[in-house]
Design an enzyme around this catalytic site. Structure first.
Site, PDB file in Angstrom:
ATOM      1  N   CYS A  10       0.357  48.251 -57.008  1.00 13.03           N
ATOM      2  CA  CYS A  10       0.006  49.678 -57.022  1.00 13.03           C
ATOM      3  C   CYS A  10       0.387  50.297 -58.366  1.00 13.03           C
ATOM      4  CB  CYS A  10       0.712  50.414 -55.884  1.00 13.03           C
ATOM      5  SG  CYS A  10       2.510  50.388 -56.026  1.00 13.03           S
ATOM      6  N   CYS A  13       3.921  50.001 -59.778  1.00 11.54           N
ATOM      7  CA  CYS A  13       4.279  48.715 -60.413  1.00 11.54           C
ATOM      8  C   CYS A  13       3.986  48.780 -61.912  1.00 11.54           C
ATOM      9  CB  CYS A  13       3.479  47.562 -59.803  1.00 11.54           C
ATOM     10  SG  CYS A  13       3.792  47.263 -58.059  1.00 11.54           S
ATOM     11  N   CYS A  77       3.193   3.423 -76.990  1.00 10.28           N
ATOM     12  CA  CYS A  77       4.126   3.063 -75.911  1.00 10.28           C
ATOM     13  C   CYS A  77       4.807   4.316 -75.369  1.00 10.28           C
ATOM     14  CB  CYS A  77       5.180   2.080 -76.406  1.00 10.28           C
ATOM     15  SG  CYS A  77       6.325   2.806 -77.587  1.00 10.28           S
ATOM     16  N   CYS A  80       6.461   6.890 -77.645  1.00  6.38           N
ATOM     17  CA  CYS A  80       5.563   7.839 -78.336  1.00  6.38           C
ATOM     18  C   CYS A  80       5.340   9.080 -77.478  1.00  6.38           C
ATOM     19  CB  CYS A  80       4.208   7.192 -78.620  1.00  6.38           C
ATOM     20  SG  CYS A  80       4.266   5.741 -79.665  1.00  6.38           S
ATOM     21  N   ASP A 492      -0.228  24.322 -37.710  1.00  3.14           N
ATOM     22  CA  ASP A 492      -0.815  25.547 -37.162  1.00  3.14           C
ATOM     23  C   ASP A 492      -1.756  25.127 -36.028  1.00  3.14           C
ATOM     24  OD1 ASP A 492      -1.713  28.331 -37.115  1.00  3.14           O
ATOM     25  OD2 ASP A 492      -3.576  27.534 -37.937  1.00  3.14           O
ATOM     26  N   ASP A 687      -4.910  26.305 -42.090  1.00  2.00           N
ATOM     27  CA  ASP A 687      -6.273  26.476 -42.610  1.00  2.00           C
ATOM     28  C   ASP A 687      -6.642  27.922 -42.872  1.00  2.00           C
ATOM     29  OD1 ASP A 687      -6.369  27.290 -39.909  1.00  2.00           O
ATOM     30  OD2 ASP A 687      -8.527  26.900 -39.842  1.00  2.00           O
ATOM     31  N   ASP A 691      -1.790  31.473 -43.137  1.00  2.99           N
ATOM     32  CA  ASP A 691      -0.924  30.303 -43.312  1.00  2.99           C
ATOM     33  C   ASP A 691      -0.433  30.156 -44.751  1.00  2.99           C
ATOM     34  OD1 ASP A 691      -1.308  29.455 -40.634  1.00  2.99           O
ATOM     35  OD2 ASP A 691      -3.229  28.567 -41.178  1.00  2.99           O
TER      36      ASP A 691
END
Length: 792
Positions: A10, A13, A77, A80, A492, A687, A691
């Protein structure tokens, strides 16, 4: 400087951030809530950009960072990649800079306004390597092909020049093998002519790499190879010159040691490059799913265009058997679509006008016209490819240990080689310089930490690729690692354990006409349960009558007048209100409710004529998946907003003992936290949008791919289909990948630990050490590739 700010909700902020920043010395800030950004002018002598960002973070907000992918060239290697990562990470404005040796890339997280990509590239170039913004896959594949072609050419030349030198080793054997040895092969000048191109043209890359590494006060594999081969070569040159004017002198030549050593290392590097290429097959398979062209309608004309030329809102015609080119919405026609390559669901899905379709899925029968809604990098498949690439480029925490070891390993080995040389020269074989050099070379070569650097990233790449092929997307190596530690999993209920769509499970009535009355009444309702009844009635081919009156009674049911008859469908309260006697159905009502179903009675003209039960049914594979998780020693919990009785009924069906019922969306994360406080490593599976907080709070968040974008964004692992059997598969894959990494690390460390003392006591010829070193790197990559055949 201008940068984005996250977390503002808002005007207060943005005002607070602006106010606090403007109180800092030399800062003039303007914060825009609508754009979620800040424009800051500052006096560089009074304040640093990091201090501005730190102040915003302390206020509880975040600064939007830029993510950049770089291709890095010249790494040989683990030392590096560790060196580049260490130096770049220390740069001002760099939040993280993991460098992956296997993918030869770096993933940078930069703070805008402090550091630029050009600054980072310049720093990498200063270290002696090269870097460019990530190339397209085609460009990278082309460069890789050229690199492998060049490796093969140099290897061929090296083998050609080294074979006579290798043959000359027969002449050094302590016993007569009866093999003819032409004099010119043993001639020191002939050997010098053969060895010199191998040492400086073929092996020049090791000198360049060693110089760059030492210049930056570090040491890598190139230092070991350059030291070892140079010692053998230059000692042999000195011995050759001793023969001038003294033809009787028998020189101690080690040209074959340096040449064969370089050849064997090149063999190992080539096999390693070819094997590493196979670790990215998962991306190639995903890319092959894409359609190559689309048929669009432009200016009233049908035309075929390349998939890259499709733009949002293009109208596309898709004929039977063709792939859906991009994500879109059906605007004309009907068909069934095979979405198995994206969702994992084997049954084709019916698509009508208004339905969404996913790019790369297959149109089975009817012709469709669709409007493109997402193209290019925004399509579902592009998103999957991006997640897999990011996961393959990320580092698992276990790799940090290998990086630390590799970073300090080379200087220690050089020290051991020096001590070994002195011990042999002064005590074991006093004054025998050739023998002391040979033993020191063997120590230098056998100790190369290449295998250690490849141990983790190759397994991570194959593991995430294997997951993608099975519909399991890991967002990073760290998630692939931690998944095997899970000992509690929270599921869930709606849309995860259950299908998320109510269906009619039971129906009883006096006669067939009752269903037609119920169908007609419920068709006017917008309630989700009404949708289930309407679908059921359509399947049973019920008739539809004219509705004279309809009223939805919230929490009770519906009332309607149809063909002059008064129709009721609903709860006990509705029947009691209209004085309908329902006692004969009481036992059935209770049975349905114990089973977690929502039961409704049907009355016509105040006489009870039927009962119907609707439920969100459990997914077919849910019980099997939950049993599999429990057999893996994982505690399974179910979380739902449903009442206790309904929750327990569903839990009983699938074999779950632990239930969180009547949970509000904002309480889900706190239940996950509670389990974590009890010492559990928790995975959350969900899902829905509600959640997302719990998915983010859990040690591992697992999103069902058929769910919302918000849930998928918050999760660490995405299951592309809706099947719960992918959860135990994901955990099993994590366990197998971690076992594979531990095997790699064990053998890489065991190889070095055992090889160094064997070489130090003189039991290992340098060329044998070179072959063993090359074999160790190839064996680590090959072991990682075994994961591709693992059954999950």
């Amino acid at each position: 400087m201008k940068f984005g700010i996250t977390g503002m909700t808002c005007a207060s902020c943005s005002t607070r951030i602006e106010k606090v920043l403007n109180k800092m010395d030399g800062v003039d800030a303007n914060v825009n809530l609508a754009m979620e950004s800040a424009t800051v002018k500052y006096n560089a002598e009074a304040v640093k950009p990091e201090e501005v960002f730190s102040k915003i973070n302390k206020l509880g907000y975040g600064v939007v960072t830029d993510k950049v992918e770089l291709d890095i060239y010249g790494m040989t290697c683990a030392a590096c990649s560790t060196r580049i990562e260490k130096v770049v990470s220390k740069m001002s404005g760099i939040e993280s800079a993991p460098v992956n040796l296997t993918t030869e890339s770096a993933s940078l997280t930069l703070q805008p306004g402090i550091v630029t990509v050009d600054d980072v590239i310049a720093k990498i170039q200063k270290l002696g390597y090269d870097a460019k913004l990530k190339e397209t896959r085609e460009e990278k594949a082309s460069h890789k092909e050229e690199e492998i072609k060049e490796r093969k050419t140099k290897l061929f030349i090296s083998i050609l020049l080294s074979l006579p030198l290798l043959y000359s080793m027969v002449g050094h054997a302590p016993w007569d093998l009866g093999i003819p040895m032409p004099a010119f092969i043993m001639n020191p000048w002939f050997q010098l002519i053969l060895a010199t191109p191998v040492q400086f043209y073929i092996g020049g890359q090791f000198y360049v790499g060693a110089y760059k590494s030492l210049k930056n006060k570090s040491a890598n594999m190139d230092v070991l190879v350059a030291l070892g081969t140079s010692a053998a070569y230059f000692y042999s040159v000195v011995e050759a010159f001793k023969t001038i004017g003294n033809p009787q002198y028998m020189p101690h030549l080690y040209f074959e040691t340096s040449a064969v050593l370089i050849t064997l290392i090149l063999v190992g590097k080539l096999f390693e490059a070819l094997a590493k290429g196979r670790t990215t097959e998962a991306i190639s398979k995903l890319l092959n799913l894409q359609a190559k062209e689309a048929t669009v309608i432009r200016d009233g004309q049908l035309m075929k265009i390349a998939i890259e030329e499709v733009v949002v809102n293009d109208v596309i015609v898709v004929k039977p058997g063709e792939k859906i080119p991009v994500d879109g919405e059906v605007i004309s026609g009907r068909s069934t679509i095979d979405e198995s390559m994206i969702t994992g669901e084997s049954i084709p899905v019916d698509k009508l006008v208004g339905d969404n379709v996913i790019g790369s899925t297959i149109n089975k029968n009817g012709t469709l016209e669709m409007k493109a809604t997402k193209v290019g990098k925004d399509t579902a498949l592009a998103g999957i490819i991006r997640v897999v690439e990011e996961a393959q480029g990320s580092k698992a925490p276990i790799q940090r240990m290998a990086d630390i070891i590799s970073g300090v390993f080379v200087p220690i080995v050089v020290g051991i080689a020096a001590v070994t040389f002195l011990i042999w020269y002064m005590f074991v074989a006093p004054g025998d310089l050739p023998q002391a050099i040979e033993v020191a070379i063997a120590v230098l070569v056998i100790a190369c930490p290449c295998a250690l650097g490849l141990a983790t990233p190759t397994s991570i790449m194959v593991g995430t690729g294997k997951g993608a092929e099975n519909g399991i997307l890991f967002k990073g190596g760290e998630h692939l690692e931690i998944a095997h530690k899970i000992d509690a999993i929270v599921l869930d209920k709606t849309g995860t354990i259950t299908k998320g769509k109510p269906v009619v499970t039971d129906y009883e009535a006096e006669d067939d006409d009752v269903l037609s009355y119920l169908y007609t009444a419920e068709k006017s309702s917008e309630h989700p349960l009404a949708e289930a009844i309407v679908e059921y009635a359509k399947e049973k081919r019920a008739e539809e009558y004219a509705v004279e009156h309809f009223e939805a009674i919230p929490g009770h049911g519906i009332e309607a007048r149809i063909k002059g008859n008064h129709v009721l469908a609903g709860t006990r309260k509705l029947m009691t209100k209209y004085e309908v006697d329902f006692h004969s159905f009481e036992s059935k009502l209770e049975t349905f409710e114990k089973e977690g179903k929502t039961a409704m009675m049907i009355a016509i003209d105040k006489r009870l004529v039927g009962i119907i039960a609707v439920a969100d049914t459990v997914k077919e594979t849910a019980k099997e998946a939950i049993h599999e998780l429990q057999s893996q020693g994982i505690e399974v919990y179910m979380m739902t907003g449903d009442n206790e009785r309904t929750a327990q009924a569903i839990a009983q069906q699938v074999g779950i003992q632990h239930v969180f019922a009547e949970v509000l969306p904002e309480q889900k994360a706190s239940h996950v936290k509670e389990l974590q406080n009890n010492g559990k490593k928790v995975a959350m599976v969900g899902d829905g949008i509600n959640d997302a907080p719990a998915l983010a709070t859990a040690d591992v968040g697992i999103a069902i791919g058929t769910g919302t974008d918000v849930a998928i964004e918050a999760a660490d692992i995405t299951l592309m289909g809706g099947e719960l059997t992918l959860i135990p598969k994901a955990i099993d894959l994590s366990r197998k990948t971690m076992r594979n990494i531990r095997q790699n690390l064990f053998w890489a460390l065991a190889y070095n630990s055992a090889g160094i003392p064997i070489a130090a006591v003189g039991l290992l010829a340098p060329w044998v050490a070179g072959a063993a070193m090359a074999f160790s790197s190839v064996s680590v990559v090959t072991n990682s590739l075994r994961l591709k055949r693992a059954k999950i």
